[in-house]
Design a protein around this motif. Structure first.
Motif, PDB file in Angstrom:
ATOM      1  N   ARG A   1       6.455  -5.065  -5.434  1.00 45.46           N
ATOM      2  CA  ARG A   1       5.365  -4.749  -4.509  1.00 45.46           C
ATOM      3  C   ARG A   1       4.129  -4.246  -5.259  1.00 45.46           C
ATOM      4  NH1 ARG A   1       8.587  -1.654   0.456  1.00 45.46           N
ATOM      5  NH2 ARG A   1      10.011  -3.389   0.930  1.00 45.46           N
ATOM      6  N   TYR A   2       4.340  -3.530  -6.343  1.00 47.60           N
ATOM      7  CA  TYR A   2       3.215  -3.005  -7.122  1.00 47.60           C
ATOM      8  C   TYR A   2       2.445  -4.112  -7.825  1.00 47.60           C
ATOM      9  CZ  TYR A   2       4.915   1.761  -6.357  1.00 47.60           C
ATOM     10  OH  TYR A   2       5.293   2.951  -5.783  1.00 47.60           O
TER      11      TYR A   2
ATOM     12  N   GLY B   1       5.408  -5.155   1.727  1.00 54.41           N
ATOM     13  CA  GLY B   1       5.934  -3.866   2.146  1.00 54.41           C
ATOM     14  C   GLY B   1       5.169  -2.725   1.510  1.00 54.41           C
ATOM     15  N   PRO B   2       5.295  -1.523   2.073  1.00 54.02           N
ATOM     16  CA  PRO B   2       4.578  -0.373   1.506  1.00 54.02           C
ATOM     17  C   PRO B   2       5.101  -0.020   0.124  1.00 54.02           C
ATOM     18  CG  PRO B   2       6.118   0.329   3.211  1.00 54.02           C
ATOM     19  CD  PRO B   2       6.086  -1.162   3.257  1.00 54.02           C
ATOM     20  N   LEU B   3       4.234   0.560  -0.690  1.00 53.22           N
ATOM     21  CA  LEU B   3       4.630   0.966  -2.033  1.00 53.22           C
ATOM     22  C   LEU B   3       5.499   2.214  -1.932  1.00 53.22           C
ATOM     23  CD1 LEU B   3       1.228   0.517  -3.932  1.00 53.22           C
ATOM     24  CD2 LEU B   3       3.092  -1.130  -3.618  1.00 53.22           C
ATOM     25  N   GLU B   4       6.740   2.086  -2.355  1.00 50.64           N
ATOM     26  CA  GLU B   4       7.695   3.178  -2.271  1.00 50.64           C
ATOM     27  C   GLU B   4       8.242   3.490  -3.655  1.00 50.64           C
ATOM     28  OE1 GLU B   4      10.064   2.712   1.778  1.00 50.64           O
ATOM     29  OE2 GLU B   4      10.088   0.842   0.641  1.00 50.64           O
TER      30      GLU B   4
ATOM     31  N   GLN C   1       7.694 -14.809  -3.081  1.00 45.32           N
ATOM     32  CA  GLN C   1       8.443 -13.559  -3.005  1.00 45.32           C
ATOM     33  C   GLN C   1       9.925 -13.789  -3.287  1.00 45.32           C
ATOM     34  OE1 GLN C   1       8.700  -9.669  -0.063  1.00 45.32           O
ATOM     35  NE2 GLN C   1       7.798 -11.532   0.726  1.00 45.32           N
ATOM     36  N   ALA C   2      10.473 -14.892  -2.766  1.00 48.70           N
ATOM     37  CA  ALA C   2      11.891 -15.188  -2.960  1.00 48.70           C
ATOM     38  C   ALA C   2      12.206 -15.433  -4.434  1.00 48.70           C
ATOM     39  CB  ALA C   2      12.283 -16.401  -2.121  1.00 48.70           C
ATOM     40  N   VAL C   3      11.420 -16.275  -5.088  1.00 48.59           N
ATOM     41  CA  VAL C   3      11.682 -16.629  -6.491  1.00 48.59           C
ATOM     42  C   VAL C   3      11.518 -15.425  -7.408  1.00 48.59           C
ATOM     43  CG1 VAL C   3      10.798 -17.961  -8.452  1.00 48.59           C
ATOM     44  CG2 VAL C   3      11.169 -19.079  -6.245  1.00 48.59           C
ATOM     45  N   TYR C   4      10.456 -14.649  -7.205  1.00 46.20           N
ATOM     46  CA  TYR C   4      10.221 -13.502  -8.081  1.00 46.20           C
ATOM     47  C   TYR C   4      11.270 -12.416  -7.860  1.00 46.20           C
ATOM     48  CZ  TYR C   4       5.800 -15.089 -10.100  1.00 46.20           C
ATOM     49  OH  TYR C   4       4.832 -15.774 -10.823  1.00 46.20           O
ATOM     50  N   THR C   5      11.668 -12.188  -6.609  1.00 51.50           N
ATOM     51  CA  THR C   5      12.700 -11.190  -6.345  1.00 51.50           C
ATOM     52  C   THR C   5      14.033 -11.633  -6.941  1.00 51.50           C
ATOM     53  OG1 THR C   5      11.597 -10.532  -4.284  1.00 51.50           O
ATOM     54  CG2 THR C   5      13.901  -9.896  -4.544  1.00 51.50           C
TER      55      THR C   5
ATOM     56  N   VAL D   1       0.860  -1.177   0.000  1.00 53.85           N
ATOM     57  CA  VAL D   1       0.000   0.000   0.000  1.00 53.85           C
ATOM     58  C   VAL D   1       0.890   1.218   0.000  1.00 53.85           C
ATOM     59  CG1 VAL D   1      -1.808  -1.200   1.275  1.00 53.85           C
ATOM     60  CG2 VAL D   1      -0.151   0.171   2.521  1.00 53.85           C
ATOM     61  N   SER D   2       0.317   2.372  -0.320  1.00 57.44           N
ATOM     62  CA  SER D   2       1.076   3.610  -0.371  1.00 57.44           C
ATOM     63  C   SER D   2       1.665   3.948   0.993  1.00 57.44           C
ATOM     64  CB  SER D   2       0.163   4.744  -0.853  1.00 57.44           C
ATOM     65  OG  SER D   2       0.796   5.998  -0.698  1.00 57.44           O
TER      66      SER D   2
END
Length: 437
Positions: free
Chosen positions: A383-384, A390-393, A261-265, A3-4
Motif C-alpha cells: 500500500r505504501y 486500503g489505508p496505510l496501516e 494488485q494481485a500479481v504484486y501481492t 492513505v493514513s
C-alpha cells in the motif's frame, strides 16, 4: 491508493476529517469525526442533493494549494457550504485533517457555526459490527443476497447465484493443486490440451522475470527448466478464475488495477514466505496463490450486487482512511474475504488458500496460519508503494516476529520488485488480457 488511518488525529480531542463532495450546484465541505465512516445516504436524503466524492487526484490537488497552508486560506475554505456531523456540533474548535493531501490545521467554531448544516453522518466501526448478521459465512452471504437482490435462496447457495461453473481444464488444475503427490508429469498433459494455456506457458517462460539461459524447446522444457510446477498451476488458476466473471467497471476512481494488485501481492507474499523460518513457513507456492486470489471476492461482489457495488465504490472514495472490509460490511453486510473464500471452498481449492483469503484481515485467527499472515504483511507493505488498495496501516511488530521477518527484509524485496517492475507489469497485462472484460 493508500492513505493514513489518521490514528494520531483520532487520539486528539475533537479530531475531525474533511471530505470534499460536489454536484452540479458546486462543492460542499463535510466534517466528521476522524475515526468514523462517512455515511452518504443521509446527506443525499437531507440535503436533497446527490453529492458525490471528488476524484482523489483532484482532492489532493485542491487541498495542496499554498493558500490552505495559512489561516486566512483555511478560513476561506470554510466559507463553502458545510455539513457537520452532530457529534462535533458543540466543539469550540476542531483538529482538522484531510487524508489524501495530509493537510492538518485547527478550525475555530466561529468559521462555520452560522452556516453549517448539522446531520448524523458518521458511523462508528463498532456500530457496524453490531448490526452484522450472525451465523457462519454461508448464512451471512445468504442473508446479504436475499437483502440486496431479488433472489430468495431455496436451495444450495452456489446453485442459485448464477455463478459460472469452472471449465474442465480448470477443474483438472485445481485437482492437481490440491494433490500433494502431483508433479510436472501430471501437469504437462493438462497444459498441452489447452492451446491458450500452452501458449501462455511458453510466453511466461521467455519473460525477463523468469527466463533461463538458452532457448525453450517445449512445454516440458518451459515447466521443468524455467517455471516449475507451482508457478504454472498458480498462474493457470489465476487466468481461469479471471475468465469466470467480468472484472468490475464502476470501481473507485483511485483504485489500483485488479491484476496489478494481485500479481504484486502474490510475488511479494511468495518471496517473503521463502525467507520465513521452516517451522512457521507456509508453502511458497500456495502463498503465491493466496496472494494472487486474495481480492477475488471483490469481483464476486460486483457480479452479485451491481447497483450496490457502485454505491460501495463511492463510499470507498469518501472514506480513504477506513478499512475496506468495514465499508463492505456497512453497505453489503458481507466482505470480499468472506464471499471469495466461500466460493473457493465450493470450487475445492486447497484449504490453506481458502483460509488464507478468509482471514486475511484477521492474521491472529487460529485458522489463519502463515498464509493470511504473509499476505497481510505483503498487502500492507505494498500500500505504501501504491501497488495495493486500503489505508496505510503499520504492520504490527509482533506479527513480524511471529513470521521471523523484518522491515529490512520487506524493503529489500520491494526494492527488488521495483527494479523488476517492467517484467511484473508484463505479467499483469497478460493476466488482465486473458480475463473477461
Amino acid at each position: 491508493m493508500g492513505v493514513s488511518t489518521l490514528d494520531h488525529v483520532a487520539q486528539q480531542d475533537n479530531g475531525a476529517r474533511i471530505v470534499l463532495l460536489h454536484d452540479s450546484e458546486g462543492k460542499v465541505l463535510v466534517v466528521l469525526p476522524v475515526d468514523k465512516l462517512l455515511n452518504l445516504v443521509p446527506i443525499w436524503r437531507d440535503s436533497e442533493r446527490h453529492l458525490q466524492p471528488v476524484k482523489a487526484a483532484d482532492v489532493k490537488r485542491f487541498f495542496s494549494q499554498d493558500q490552505l497552508q495559512i489561516e486566512a486560506g483555511q478560513r476561506k475554505l470554510f466559507s463553502l457550504p458545510v455539513i457537520l456531523d452532530s457529534d462535533l456540533d458543540v466543539a469550540p474548535s476542531l483538529n482538522i485533517v484531510e487524508p489524501l493531501s495530509g493537510l492538518e490545521f485547527t478550525a475555530d467554531r466561529s468559521w462555520y457555526t452560522k452556516h453549517a448544516d448539522i446531520m448524523e453522518i458518521g458511523v462508528g466501526l463498532p456500530d457496524i459490527d453490531k448490526v452484522q448478521p450472525e451465523g457462519d459465512d454461508e448464512a451471512v452471504i445468504t442473508r446479504a443476497v436475499e437483502r440486496f437482490t431479488a433472489l430468495r435462496i431455496k436451495q444450495r447457495l452456489e446453485d442459485t447465484l448464477g455463478l459460472p461453473s469452472l471449465a474442465p481444464t480448470t477443474q483438472k488444475i485445481i485437482s492437481l493443486r490440491s494433490d500433494p503427490a502431483a508433479g510436472v508429469d501430471n501437469l504437462v498433459p493438462v497444459v498441452k490440451v489447452d492451446q491458450s494455456l500452452a501458449a501462455q506457458v511458453m510466453s511466461w517462460s521467455v519473460s525477463p522475470f523468469y527466463a533461463a539461459p538458452g532457448s525453450i524447446q517445449s512445454i516440458e522444457d518451459a515447466i521443468i527448466r524455467v517455471l516449475g510446477f507451482d508457478l504454472v498451476v498458480n498462474l493457470a488458476l489465476g487466468i481461469a478464475m479471471g475468465k469466470t466473471l467480468d472484472l468490475p467497471e464502476d470501481v473507485p476512481r483511485n483504485a489500483t488495477p485488479y491484476w496489478l494488485q494481485a500479481v504484486y501481492t502474490a510475488t511479494l507474499s511468495e518471496r517473503l514466505a521463502k525467507q520465513m523460518e521452516p517451522d512457521v513457513r507456509p508453502k511458497p507456492g500456495l502463498a503465491y496463490l493466496t496472494g494472487l486470489l486474495h481480492s477475488f471476492g471483490y469481483v464476486i461482489l460486483a457480479h452479485l450486487f451491481p447497483p450496490h457495488f457502485s454505491l460501495l465504490s463511492r463510499y470507498i472514495e469518501a472514506n480513504p482512511n477506513i478499512r475496506l472490509d468495514y465499508i463492505e460490511k456497512h453497505i453489503l453486510h458481507v466482505t470480499r474475504e468472506q464471499i471469495g473464500a466461500w466460493l473457493m471452498e465450493c470450487w475445492s481449492l486447497p484449504e490453506e488458500v481458502c483460509n488464507g483469503v478468509r482471514y486475511l484481515n484477521e492474521p491472529q485467527h487460529p485458522k489463519a496460519e502463515g498464509f493470511s499472515k504473509v499476505v497481510f504483511i505483503a498487502n500492507r507493505a505494498l500500500r505504501y508503494e501504491g501497488w495495493a488498495d486500503g489505508p496505510l496501516e503499520r504492520i504490527p511488530n509482533t506479527l513480524l516476529e511471529e513470521c521471523g521477518l523484518s522491515h529490512r527484509q520487506i524493503n529489500a524485496e520491494i526494492e527488488f520488485m521495483r527494479k523488476e517492475s517492467d517484467a511484473l507489469d508484463d505479467l499483469t497485462k497478460t493476466l488482465a488480457g486473458q480475463s473477461r472484460k
